[in-house]
Design a protein around this motif. Structure first.
Motif, PDB file in Angstrom:
ATOM      1  N   SER A  69       0.829  -1.211   0.000  1.00 63.44           N
ATOM      2  CA  SER A  69       0.000   0.000   0.000  1.00 63.44           C
ATOM      3  C   SER A  69       0.861   1.257   0.000  1.00 63.44           C
ATOM      4  CB  SER A  69      -0.939   0.005   1.217  1.00 63.44           C
ATOM      5  OG  SER A  69      -0.211  -0.024   2.431  1.00 63.44           O
ATOM      6  N   THR A  70       2.004   1.202   0.673  1.00 67.92           N
ATOM      7  CA  THR A  70       2.919   2.351   0.678  1.00 67.92           C
ATOM      8  C   THR A  70       3.495   2.590  -0.708  1.00 67.92           C
ATOM      9  OG1 THR A  70       3.517   1.904   2.992  1.00 67.92           O
ATOM     10  CG2 THR A  70       5.001   3.312   1.726  1.00 67.92           C
ATOM     11  N   ILE A  71       3.897   1.524  -1.386  1.00 69.37           N
ATOM     12  CA  ILE A  71       4.436   1.648  -2.744  1.00 69.37           C
ATOM     13  C   ILE A  71       3.353   2.123  -3.706  1.00 69.37           C
ATOM     14  CG2 ILE A  71       5.487   0.372  -4.650  1.00 69.37           C
ATOM     15  CD1 ILE A  71       6.713  -1.508  -2.570  1.00 69.37           C
ATOM     16  N   LEU A  72       2.137   1.618  -3.536  1.00 65.91           N
ATOM     17  CA  LEU A  72       1.015   2.005  -4.399  1.00 65.91           C
ATOM     18  C   LEU A  72       0.774   3.503  -4.347  1.00 65.91           C
ATOM     19  CD1 LEU A  72      -1.340   0.897  -6.220  1.00 65.91           C
ATOM     20  CD2 LEU A  72      -2.718   0.848  -4.121  1.00 65.91           C
ATOM     21  N   LYS A  73       0.859   4.076  -3.160  1.00 62.06           N
ATOM     22  CA  LYS A  73       0.620   5.509  -2.999  1.00 62.06           C
ATOM     23  C   LYS A  73       1.682   6.358  -3.687  1.00 62.06           C
ATOM     24  CE  LYS A  73      -1.807   4.967   1.399  1.00 62.06           C
ATOM     25  NZ  LYS A  73      -1.765   5.202   2.862  1.00 62.06           N
ATOM     26  N   GLU A  74       2.814   5.743  -4.014  1.00 65.05           N
ATOM     27  CA  GLU A  74       3.868   6.463  -4.729  1.00 65.05           C
ATOM     28  C   GLU A  74       3.704   6.377  -6.242  1.00 65.05           C
ATOM     29  OE1 GLU A  74       6.164   8.481  -3.316  1.00 65.05           O
ATOM     30  OE2 GLU A  74       4.930   8.071  -1.554  1.00 65.05           O
ATOM     31  N   GLY A  75       2.552   5.890  -6.702  1.00 67.47           N
ATOM     32  CA  GLY A  75       2.258   5.874  -8.134  1.00 67.47           C
ATOM     33  C   GLY A  75       2.713   4.628  -8.865  1.00 67.47           C
ATOM     34  N   PHE A  76       3.016   3.556  -8.138  1.00 68.45           N
ATOM     35  CA  PHE A  76       3.432   2.297  -8.756  1.00 68.45           C
ATOM     36  C   PHE A  76       2.217   1.426  -9.061  1.00 68.45           C
ATOM     37  CE2 PHE A  76       7.348   3.718  -7.060  1.00 68.45           C
ATOM     38  CZ  PHE A  76       8.394   2.931  -7.542  1.00 68.45           C
ATOM     39  N   VAL A  77       2.265   0.688 -10.165  1.00 67.31           N
ATOM     40  CA  VAL A  77       1.381  -0.461 -10.338  1.00 67.31           C
ATOM     41  C   VAL A  77       1.985  -1.565  -9.483  1.00 67.31           C
ATOM     42  CG1 VAL A  77       0.648  -2.271 -11.930  1.00 67.31           C
ATOM     43  CG2 VAL A  77       0.558   0.110 -12.652  1.00 67.31           C
ATOM     44  N   VAL A  78       1.188  -2.139  -8.584  1.00 68.29           N
ATOM     45  CA  VAL A  78       1.713  -3.107  -7.620  1.00 68.29           C
ATOM     46  C   VAL A  78       1.065  -4.467  -7.853  1.00 68.29           C
ATOM     47  CG1 VAL A  78       1.957  -3.702  -5.183  1.00 68.29           C
ATOM     48  CG2 VAL A  78       2.162  -1.314  -5.911  1.00 68.29           C
ATOM     49  N   GLY A  79       1.896  -5.502  -7.874  1.00 67.24           N
ATOM     50  CA  GLY A  79       1.396  -6.858  -8.028  1.00 67.24           C
ATOM     51  C   GLY A  79       1.768  -7.731  -6.848  1.00 67.24           C
ATOM     52  N   THR A  80       0.836  -8.574  -6.432  1.00 67.98           N
ATOM     53  CA  THR A  80       1.113  -9.581  -5.412  1.00 67.98           C
ATOM     54  C   THR A  80       0.606 -10.925  -5.938  1.00 67.98           C
ATOM     55  OG1 THR A  80      -1.007  -9.243  -4.288  1.00 67.98           O
ATOM     56  CG2 THR A  80       0.853  -7.915  -3.535  1.00 67.98           C
ATOM     57  N   PHE A  81       1.152 -11.998  -5.415  1.00 67.07           N
ATOM     58  CA  PHE A  81       0.721 -13.332  -5.849  1.00 67.07           C
ATOM     59  C   PHE A  81       0.959 -14.309  -4.712  1.00 67.07           C
ATOM     60  CE2 PHE A  81       5.225 -13.163  -6.534  1.00 67.07           C
ATOM     61  CZ  PHE A  81       5.687 -14.449  -6.333  1.00 67.07           C
ATOM     62  N   ASN A  82       0.291 -15.428  -4.774  1.00 69.33           N
ATOM     63  CA  ASN A  82       0.486 -16.490  -3.792  1.00 69.33           C
ATOM     64  C   ASN A  82       1.421 -17.544  -4.357  1.00 69.33           C
ATOM     65  OD1 ASN A  82      -0.970 -15.681  -1.531  1.00 69.33           O
ATOM     66  ND2 ASN A  82      -2.900 -16.542  -2.269  1.00 69.33           N
TER      67      ASN A  82
END
Length: 472
Positions: A69-82
């Motif tokens: 969430s911190t990275i997202l607020k800096e304008g990044f497209v953020v991906g997570t996966f299991n």
């Protein structure tokens, strides 16, 4: 806290075709609900990998949430996966981590091709003579995609221009705990990671990942154009000849819910539903998910979109389209003779800046994992000697002394001795210093344990991640 994902989907692992759960989050600049959030996207993206699955690690981990969430607020497209064995991803955790490294590379390949095909609309230039300004009372909130309806206060206030002159695309590879270990073990040369995705055989996991990336990127392009058009039509610029980079949509009737867009799920197409109980904020298009998957796979088999009314399989894949919901995917081959492989995209990683973020890294576990085998194995190689002490630096650690890297750990970690973490960080720092170049940096956080429960430690974590992401 992370908002609901923009995309929730699955991809096959290149290791053994196991199904992996994935999520992608778009920053506010790609999904603005108000004009104040509209800004050019600087082509920055990040992956955040989660802790050890047998101990409950998954992409819903609270520390992963804080980092992402911190990275997202800096304008990044953020991906997570299991990883395999986490959440409802198939399989189980391996002994030697090679499978998990391939899981990470599978998602990395998806994200690179997804971002390559992503085409956000251009933002009209704003100046003192423009009627398109943030304080105009005629401008209203726009929320065509409720999953992206995040309070404006949650995001940084836009400035007149980027604070960092760097315009190169950025991919931040990060992980927490076991996820940080897997991140560290990734190959150092990004071109070697991407190479198997460049001309994959149709039907292979690499090809399936590329087709899904193209499909979802085209879909999001359509949604973004609709959003930006609606935003502009509500502004004083609606009477002007403002042009978007791509075509403007006017009659799209895409149905949305609070979970963004979901595609994939179980890869067994015989199932009537791919919804998994307990999956957070998932969403299925008007056409059943299995139809979407069939559509992607039919493209891989035929090299073109099936036209309506031509054959039972073709009509089945196309007749369930909702207007504007499924963007067309142009063939990625040159001729009928080239249908066995998908066309390469040579410039996919051109100018790409790789960076690393390691939170609570499991330093010292790499050799252990390398030797965890019934038949034994040689420990990880150490091919580089530090300049001032003759200490060998493992081969996989050398990339951390070349690309921008931030390592964060606490002085109360129960899994790794803080003395071991300090020694590891100092070796990498000395290597950078000895060469006169390198961007490795570390931060030891007081009172922080492996699980980051202390509130003050969490504040430091967020601030360090924010500063590092904003510097890229």
């Amino acid at each position: 806290m992370l908002p609901p994902p923009t995309l929730s989907f699955t991809i096959p692992s290149i290791h053994d075709n196991l199904v992996l759960q994935c999520r992608v989050y778009h920053p506010a600049c790609l999904a603005p609900t108000t004009v104040t959030q509209a800004a050019e996207w600087r082509k920055r993206s990040a992956i955040v990998a989660h802790p050890y699955a047998p101990l409950g690690g998954c992409y819903d981990d609270p520390v992963v949430d804080k980092i992402a969430s911190t990275i997202l607020k800096e304008g990044f497209v953020v991906g997570t996966f299991n990883f395999r064995g986490a959440g409802t991803s198939k399989g189980r955790t391996s002994w030697r981590s090679k499978a998990e490294q391939d899981d990470y590379i599978s998602f990395l390949g998806f994200l690179l091709f997804y971002l390559h095909h992503l085409r956000p609309p251009s933002i009209p230039e704003q100046n003192e003579h423009s009627n398109f300004n943030h304080s105009d009372p005629e401008l209203h909130d726009l929320s065509p995609i409720p999953s992206q309806s995040v309070p404006a206060s949650e995001f940084p206030t836009p400035t007149s221009g980027p604070q960092n002159p760097n315009t190169k695309p950025v991919l931040l590879l990060s992980g927490y705990s076991y996820g940080a270990l897997i991140t560290t073990l990734l190959p150092p040369i990004i071109s070697s990671v991407i190479a198997p995705f460049q001309a994959p055989i149709r039907g292979s996991p690499h090809a399936e990942i590329r087709m899904r990336a193209r499909f979802l990127a085209d879909q999001q392009n359509e949604l973004m154009n609709e959003r930006f058009s609606s935003l502009l039509l509500r502004s004083p610029l609606s009477g002007r000849s403002t042009q978007l980079r791509d075509h403007t949509l006017t009659n799209s009737k895409i149905r949305q819910t609070d979970g963004g867009v979901r595609i994939g799920g179980e890869e067994d197409l015989r199932r009537s539903s791919h919804e998994s109980p307990g999956s957070r904020s998932s969403f299925t298009l008007d056409s059943p998910v299995r139809k979407s998957v069939e559509k992607v796979r039919s493209i891989a088999k035929s090299g073109r979109l099936a036209s309506r009314g031509k054959g039972s399989h073709e009509s089945d894949a196309s007749s369930h389209r909702t207007k504007g919901s499924v963007p067309e995917i142009s063939p990625e081959h040159d001729s009928a003779d080239d249908r066995e492989t998908i066309k390469a995209i040579p410039d996919i990683a051109e100018g790409l800046q790789i960076a690393y973020l390691l939170v609570s890294p499991l330093q010292g576990w790499a050799n252990t994992l390398a030797t965890l085998s019934l038949w034994g194995s040689k420990p990880a190689r150490a091919t580089k000697r530090a300049n001032d002490g003759g200490i060998m630096i493992p081969e996989h650690d050398m990339k951390l002394t070349i690309d921008p890297t931030l390592a964060l750990f606490g002085d109360d970690d129960i899994f790794v001795s803080v003395n071991k973490l300090r020694a590891w960080a100092e070796r990498l720092h000395d290597e950078c210093k000895g060469r006169g170049q390198g961007q490795f940096r570390h931060k030891e956080v007081p009172r922080a344990g492996h699980f980051w429960h202390d509130r003050e430690a969490v504040k430091v974590l967020r601030e360090e991640v924010r500063l590092f992401a904003s510097s890229l």
